[in-house]
Design an enzyme around this catalytic site. Sequence first.
Site, PDB file in Angstrom:
ATOM      1  CD  GLU A  51     -43.229  -5.333 -46.198  1.00  0.00           C
ATOM      2  OE1 GLU A  51     -42.331  -4.505 -46.405  1.00  0.00           O
ATOM      3  OE2 GLU A  51     -43.036  -6.561 -46.204  1.00  0.00           O
TER       4      GLU A  51
ATOM      5  CG  ASP B 136     -42.202  -7.085 -49.403  1.00  0.00           C
ATOM      6  OD1 ASP B 136     -43.264  -6.977 -50.041  1.00  0.00           O
ATOM      7  OD2 ASP B 136     -41.354  -6.176 -49.342  1.00  0.00           O
TER       8      ASP B 136
ATOM      9  CG  ASP C 263     -38.143 -10.393 -47.762  1.00  0.00           C
ATOM     10  OD1 ASP C 263     -38.972 -10.094 -46.875  1.00  0.00           O
ATOM     11  OD2 ASP C 263     -37.590  -9.532 -48.472  1.00  0.00           O
TER      12      ASP C 263
ATOM     13  CD  GLU D 258     -35.638  -7.332 -42.531  1.00  0.00           C
ATOM     14  OE1 GLU D 258     -36.365  -6.557 -41.878  1.00  0.00           O
ATOM     15  OE2 GLU D 258     -34.599  -7.837 -42.053  1.00  0.00           O
TER      16      GLU D 258
ATOM     17  CE1 TYR E 152     -40.205  -8.362 -52.333  1.00  0.00           C
ATOM     18  CE2 TYR E 152     -38.741 -10.211 -51.952  1.00  0.00           C
ATOM     19  CZ  TYR E 152     -39.297  -9.027 -51.524  1.00  0.00           C
ATOM     20  OH  TYR E 152     -38.952  -8.500 -50.312  1.00  0.00           O
TER      21      TYR E 152
ATOM     22  NE  ARG F 208     -35.598  -5.670 -50.438  1.00  0.00           N
ATOM     23  CZ  ARG F 208     -35.993  -5.083 -49.320  1.00  0.00           C
ATOM     24  NH1 ARG F 208     -36.484  -5.806 -48.335  1.00  0.00           N
ATOM     25  NH2 ARG F 208     -35.901  -3.772 -49.175  1.00  0.00           N
TER      26      ARG F 208
ATOM     27  CG  HIS G 251     -37.997 -15.082 -53.716  1.00  0.00           C
ATOM     28  ND1 HIS G 251     -39.063 -15.396 -52.918  1.00  0.00           N
ATOM     29  CD2 HIS G 251     -37.133 -14.395 -52.937  1.00  0.00           C
ATOM     30  CE1 HIS G 251     -38.847 -14.915 -51.694  1.00  0.00           C
ATOM     31  NE2 HIS G 251     -37.691 -14.320 -51.684  1.00  0.00           N
TER      32      HIS G 251
END
Length: 664
Positions: A8, A87, A89, A91, A300, A302, A345
């Site tokens: 990303e 990533d 997740d 998104e 990570y 988030r 996570h």
Amino acid sequence: MKSLVIVESPTKRKTIGKYLKDLEGDFEVEASIGHIRDLATSGKDGLGVDTENGFKPRYVISKSKTQVVETLKKAVKKSGEVILATDPDREGEAIAWHLAEVLGLDVNTTKRIEFHEITRDSILSAMANPRTIDIDMKASQETRRIFDRISGFKLSKLLQKKIKSRSAGRVQSVSLKMIVDREREIEAFVPEEYWTLQVDIKADDKHIALSLSKVDGKKPELSNGQQADELLARLGERIQLIDIKKTTKKRESKPPFKTSTLQQEAANKFKFDTSRTSRVAHQLYEGVQIGDELVGLITYIRTDSVRLSESYINRARNFIKETYGEKYIGSGHKVKSGLLAQDAHEAIRPTGNHRTPESIRSYLSPDQFKLYQLIYNRTLASLMPDKIDEVITYTFADNGVTFTTDSVATVFDGFTRVYFDKEEDESKKLPPLALNEFYRYATKNSKQNFTNPPPRLSEAKLVEEMEKNGIGRPSTYASTIATLKKRDYVTAKSGVLTPTQQGKCTVQYLELYFKDFINPTFTANMEKQLDEVQDGNNSAVEILSSFYDGLLNSIGQAGELPNLAACQKDVGECPLCHQGRLIEKKGRFGAFIACSRFPECKYIHKQPKPEAIRLGRPCPKCGKELLIRYSDKRKSYFIACSSFPKCKYTEPLSEELQQKYVKK
């Protein structure tokens, strides 16, 4: 042929590219720089969604990503295989799916790798264990995006028309209501009077404060000065120590950080707002140059989990034993998950214990060091034993009035060896006091007090409330607060959020006509439904259809706000017609002041434009003097040539020059 790995961000591209050199094969790493596509703004109501045919979305490549997509397409043509490394997740899964769609990759066979820390071992492990794109996870993100687009466009358009508010949103509106509700509590608060006694004794030349405990065996209530004076009158010249009680008090360490608690702690300790914490944490996650190595320092960021992997726990315990000794090895935490915790996570933790904060301090910015040290120490402390204090409680009595005081001494520092909160320090060692001994008063006073209203929500406290009520996700906390500020719904001073009049009116309107939408339970239930879509246990179409029908029905019944005038700032009588009031209105280029009788009266109050400031240096283009000017459109200062419009040279005004030349 080359294998193309798409990540990303450019920073991650550089970090991961370095680790892939340890693998056999030829790898090229490119970055999508976030999402490459979004919903179109065409079609019915500009939603970019076919609401009449299964809510099918229509995506378009973002204008800013046209060149990025072209670069990626060329790289795909030169590659034997493509590996998507976005990533871990929703998104990230959606970005991977969009990349596959746009680049002509087979969604069912294209490799997708997932990693939660950017380290050599993690990247190599992910490359050895690829999977394919999780379509259910992508569907969950897509459902959320469509949901937010429909509510945002439909409600925002209505609010702009009815009360001149700029937007509404599934998460932002509920969060705003929390802030407004707290403000209402403050406004409705009625202070109550109460009195306290301030009593000190003296022992070994040290003043010891005593706390009022009981009066004639009952809990004391001092609601006025007369009661306080009567109680003081009962006290003599000396007070007797009648009881000494020893206890042991244990204090457990806090669990490692998740997104919400990191934001809260950074706000409490460093006064960081949520955006600042998120930005710095992202830098630490993606990679920092340590000497000649680019290293991802934390996992990570988030996450709503406080779980630590077994491999990390084992490494950390060995580090604790070697560094602090075996007695500092604790059992760790067993913590219940939050309302909507996914536990997908780990907690936010350092990727390596050997990179102590002090050992890499010179490579970090001040903000990076503060946050890394906080994360590092908190994680280690979570695996260390309790702090143990010996507490001696002394009870004193005088004519039926009893007071207490505590002497607190640390027996074992435990986790506070590495993670210590000054505000929680309870150590208070008193000199030896003798049972049945009489001690002379040093101070005997009464003090009038008043109860305080509840405090306004800070950014950190709002994040805590959002998490507790299941509002939003770790990825949305900071952006939600940023949106509330940007929309002028709240102001933030020292991290404390205060609703503006426009914010209050927005909540009032939504409460009147969209009660369910602004209910935290509704938003939390929507998050649960999105989780069910991700798990393959719910239909996105059914969720969207139910919401859409209900929203259209509510919009059809929405009327006016009865007290709309309260939403508009009144600044006095109109000097032109003398009948209307000058009110603050919202326009295309921001707020302006005009007559309330518009269009009958078209008076507009124009603020005097700040005079140009001579900068004292020549224009590099034509040699004329440069000036500091003010832009009404941008609401900011900039540097421009004095010969404008003949010379159109401009440059931004630095913060240093702003402070030097522009008056506050």
